[in-house]
Write a protein that holds these residues in place. Structure first.
Motif, PDB file in Angstrom:
ATOM      1  N   ILE A  36     -79.032  84.536 161.732  1.00 33.45           N
ATOM      2  CA  ILE A  36     -80.223  83.692 161.816  1.00 33.45           C
ATOM      3  C   ILE A  36     -81.305  84.478 162.559  1.00 33.45           C
ATOM      4  N   PHE A  37     -82.478  84.542 161.954  1.00 33.01           N
ATOM      5  CA  PHE A  37     -83.622  85.181 162.606  1.00 33.01           C
ATOM      6  C   PHE A  37     -84.364  84.094 163.371  1.00 33.01           C
ATOM      7  N   ILE A  38     -84.522  84.299 164.670  1.00 36.99           N
ATOM      8  CA  ILE A  38     -85.040  83.265 165.569  1.00 36.99           C
ATOM      9  C   ILE A  38     -86.475  83.565 165.992  1.00 36.99           C
ATOM     10  N   SER A  39     -87.271  82.517 166.051  1.00 39.16           N
ATOM     11  CA  SER A  39     -88.585  82.563 166.680  1.00 39.16           C
ATOM     12  C   SER A  39     -88.508  81.610 167.864  1.00 39.16           C
ATOM     13  N   THR A  40     -88.954  82.063 169.024  1.00 42.54           N
ATOM     14  CA  THR A  40     -88.894  81.259 170.245  1.00 42.54           C
ATOM     15  C   THR A  40     -90.301  80.861 170.655  1.00 42.54           C
ATOM     16  N   ARG A  41     -90.498  79.574 170.919  1.00 44.75           N
ATOM     17  CA  ARG A  41     -91.806  79.075 171.384  1.00 44.75           C
ATOM     18  C   ARG A  41     -91.612  78.281 172.654  1.00 44.75           C
ATOM     19  N   PHE A  42     -92.520  78.468 173.588  1.00 39.31           N
ATOM     20  CA  PHE A  42     -92.513  77.716 174.833  1.00 39.31           C
ATOM     21  C   PHE A  42     -93.628  76.688 174.750  1.00 39.31           C
ATOM     22  N   VAL A  43     -93.254  75.402 174.780  1.00 40.08           N
ATOM     23  CA  VAL A  43     -94.233  74.324 174.669  1.00 40.08           C
ATOM     24  C   VAL A  43     -93.948  73.306 175.762  1.00 40.08           C
ATOM     25  N   GLU A  45     -93.297  73.442 178.932  1.00 41.41           N
ATOM     26  CA  GLU A  45     -92.124  73.781 179.731  1.00 41.41           C
ATOM     27  C   GLU A  45     -90.810  73.559 178.989  1.00 41.41           C
ATOM     28  N   GLN A  46     -90.874  73.563 177.681  1.00 40.52           N
ATOM     29  CA  GLN A  46     -89.683  73.388 176.852  1.00 40.52           C
ATOM     30  C   GLN A  46     -89.568  74.593 175.929  1.00 40.52           C
ATOM     31  N   ILE A  47     -88.343  75.060 175.729  1.00 38.59           N
ATOM     32  CA  ILE A  47     -88.108  76.185 174.821  1.00 38.59           C
ATOM     33  C   ILE A  47     -87.683  75.623 173.470  1.00 38.59           C
ATOM     34  N   ASN A  48     -88.425  75.970 172.419  1.00 41.20           N
ATOM     35  CA  ASN A  48     -88.081  75.558 171.062  1.00 41.20           C
ATOM     36  C   ASN A  48     -87.672  76.784 170.259  1.00 41.20           C
ATOM     37  N   LEU A  49     -86.535  76.688 169.583  1.00 43.24           N
ATOM     38  CA  LEU A  49     -86.033  77.773 168.739  1.00 43.24           C
ATOM     39  C   LEU A  49     -86.202  77.375 167.278  1.00 43.24           C
ATOM     40  N   TYR A  50     -86.674  78.325 166.465  1.00 44.47           N
ATOM     41  CA  TYR A  50     -86.850  78.105 165.028  1.00 44.47           C
ATOM     42  C   TYR A  50     -86.048  79.177 164.314  1.00 44.47           C
ATOM     43  N   GLY A  51     -85.203  78.753 163.377  1.00 44.43           N
ATOM     44  CA  GLY A  51     -84.301  79.684 162.705  1.00 44.43           C
ATOM     45  C   GLY A  51     -84.640  79.898 161.241  1.00 44.43           C
ATOM     46  N   PHE A  52     -84.410  81.146 160.786  1.00 45.88           N
ATOM     47  CA  PHE A  52     -84.727  81.536 159.410  1.00 45.88           C
ATOM     48  C   PHE A  52     -83.631  82.424 158.852  1.00 45.88           C
ATOM     49  N   ASN A  53     -83.507  82.399 157.545  1.00 48.69           N
ATOM     50  CA  ASN A  53     -82.499  83.178 156.851  1.00 48.69           C
ATOM     51  C   ASN A  53     -82.881  84.648 156.749  1.00 48.69           C
ATOM     52  N   SER A  54     -84.177  84.945 156.820  1.00 45.33           N
ATOM     53  CA  SER A  54     -84.637  86.322 156.656  1.00 45.33           C
ATOM     54  C   SER A  54     -85.862  86.579 157.534  1.00 45.33           C
ATOM     55  N   ARG A  55     -86.131  87.845 157.762  1.00 48.26           N
ATOM     56  CA  ARG A  55     -87.342  88.226 158.493  1.00 48.26           C
ATOM     57  C   ARG A  55     -88.575  87.776 157.712  1.00 48.26           C
ATOM     58  N   GLU A  56     -88.472  87.872 156.385  1.00 51.59           N
ATOM     59  CA  GLU A  56     -89.573  87.488 155.496  1.00 51.59           C
ATOM     60  C   GLU A  56     -89.965  86.021 155.705  1.00 51.59           C
ATOM     61  N   ASP A  57     -88.968  85.142 155.761  1.00 54.54           N
ATOM     62  CA  ASP A  57     -89.244  83.717 155.988  1.00 54.54           C
ATOM     63  C   ASP A  57     -89.863  83.492 157.366  1.00 54.54           C
ATOM     64  N   VAL A  67    -102.943  79.344 160.373  1.00 58.64           N
ATOM     65  CA  VAL A  67    -103.943  78.455 159.775  1.00 58.64           C
ATOM     66  C   VAL A  67    -104.200  77.300 160.744  1.00 58.64           C
ATOM     67  N   GLN A  68    -105.466  77.083 161.067  1.00 62.93           N
ATOM     68  CA  GLN A  68    -105.813  75.999 161.991  1.00 62.93           C
ATOM     69  C   GLN A  68    -105.327  74.669 161.417  1.00 62.93           C
ATOM     70  N   GLY A  69    -104.580  73.922 162.227  1.00 62.23           N
ATOM     71  CA  GLY A  69    -104.068  72.627 161.802  1.00 62.23           C
ATOM     72  C   GLY A  69    -102.617  72.664 161.343  1.00 62.23           C
ATOM     73  N   VAL A  70    -102.036  73.872 161.209  1.00 63.32           N
ATOM     74  CA  VAL A  70    -100.633  73.991 160.796  1.00 63.32           C
ATOM     75  C   VAL A  70     -99.807  74.374 162.017  1.00 63.32           C
ATOM     76  N   GLY A  71     -98.917  73.473 162.389  1.00 60.52           N
ATOM     77  CA  GLY A  71     -98.005  73.726 163.498  1.00 60.52           C
ATOM     78  C   GLY A  71     -96.626  74.062 162.973  1.00 60.52           C
ATOM     79  N   PRO A  72     -95.659  74.221 163.874  1.00 59.59           N
ATOM     80  CA  PRO A  72     -94.307  74.592 163.455  1.00 59.59           C
ATOM     81  C   PRO A  72     -93.658  73.589 162.503  1.00 59.59           C
ATOM     82  N   LYS A  73     -93.835  72.301 162.779  1.00 61.03           N
ATOM     83  CA  LYS A  73     -93.206  71.277 161.938  1.00 61.03           C
ATOM     84  C   LYS A  73     -93.742  71.338 160.504  1.00 61.03           C
ATOM     85  N   MET A  74     -95.059  71.466 160.370  1.00 62.59           N
ATOM     86  CA  MET A  74     -95.654  71.537 159.034  1.00 62.59           C
ATOM     87  C   MET A  74     -95.271  72.842 158.340  1.00 62.59           C
TER      88      MET A  74
END
Length: 186
Positions: A36-43, A45-57, A67-74
């Motif tokens: 799993i390729f992980i992206s880590t975000r601190f929001v 005071e909370q650590i959020n991990l986002y997982g992907f199948n490839s570096r490309e994803d 893009v302004q208005g696009v967050g992690p969930k979207m």
């Protein structure tokens, strides 16, 4: 795992990793170790991990969030609905409707995504989705060949030289076998 996340166990510690629904379903079918390729975000005071199948994803996740208005969930919602090639194709052809299938994406956001992606389409991108691959099996064949590591150029070549001559009643397995035979003879 739940909707939109998996629990990743590392040395008996469970980590809550957000992911696209498509990704979650793929990983839930795996019974052995996965990468799993992980992206880590601190929001807040909370650590959020986002997982992907490839570096490309993971890279598309970053591009979408630029893009302004696009967050992690979207961004995850879009990655659940569209492949990278489908996003590039939609951007290249200005197809706002392609992005509207993703949860939470409205017309204005879709237009912003298209503007942002148009500048990031690789010069060697071949818009195979615009070549009118209409049958679901043809889309499956295209996807299967790409998953085996064949380039968009190779897939386009197969569709131009082999698939166009297939009878609609030919089973998928035969289409795949003939396509691979053609590619191995190149």
């Amino acid at each position: 795992s739940g909707s939109g996340f998996v629990v990743l166990e590392v040395n008996n510690v469970g980590y809550h990793v957000f992911c696209s629904e498509k990704q979650r379903m793929l990983w839930s079918k795996e019974s052995s170790e996965i990468v799993i390729f992980i992206s880590t975000r601190f929001v807040n005071e909370q650590i959020n991990l986002y997982g992907f199948n490839s570096r490309e994803d993971r890279e598309m996740f970053f591009v979408l969030q630029s893009v302004q208005g696009v967050g992690p969930k979207m961004a995850l919602s879009i990655l659940s609905s569209l492949t990278k090639d489908e996003m590039y194709s939609a951007a290249k052809n200005g197809k706002v409707s392609a992005f509207l299938v993703a949860s939470g994406v409205g017309k204005k956001i879709a237009e912003k995504i298209i503007i942002e992606l148009k500048n990031k389409i690789p010069s060697d991108f071949i818009d195979i989705d615009n070549e009118k691959i209409e049958l679901e099996e043809d889309k499956d064949l295209s996807s299967a060949l790409k998953n085996l590591g064949y380039s968009s150029n190779d897939v386009k070549d197969v569709f131009e030289n082999v698939v166009k001559d297939f009878d609609d009643s030919l089973p998928f397995s035969d289409k795949m076998r003939l396509s691979l035979k053609y590619l191995s003879g190149k």
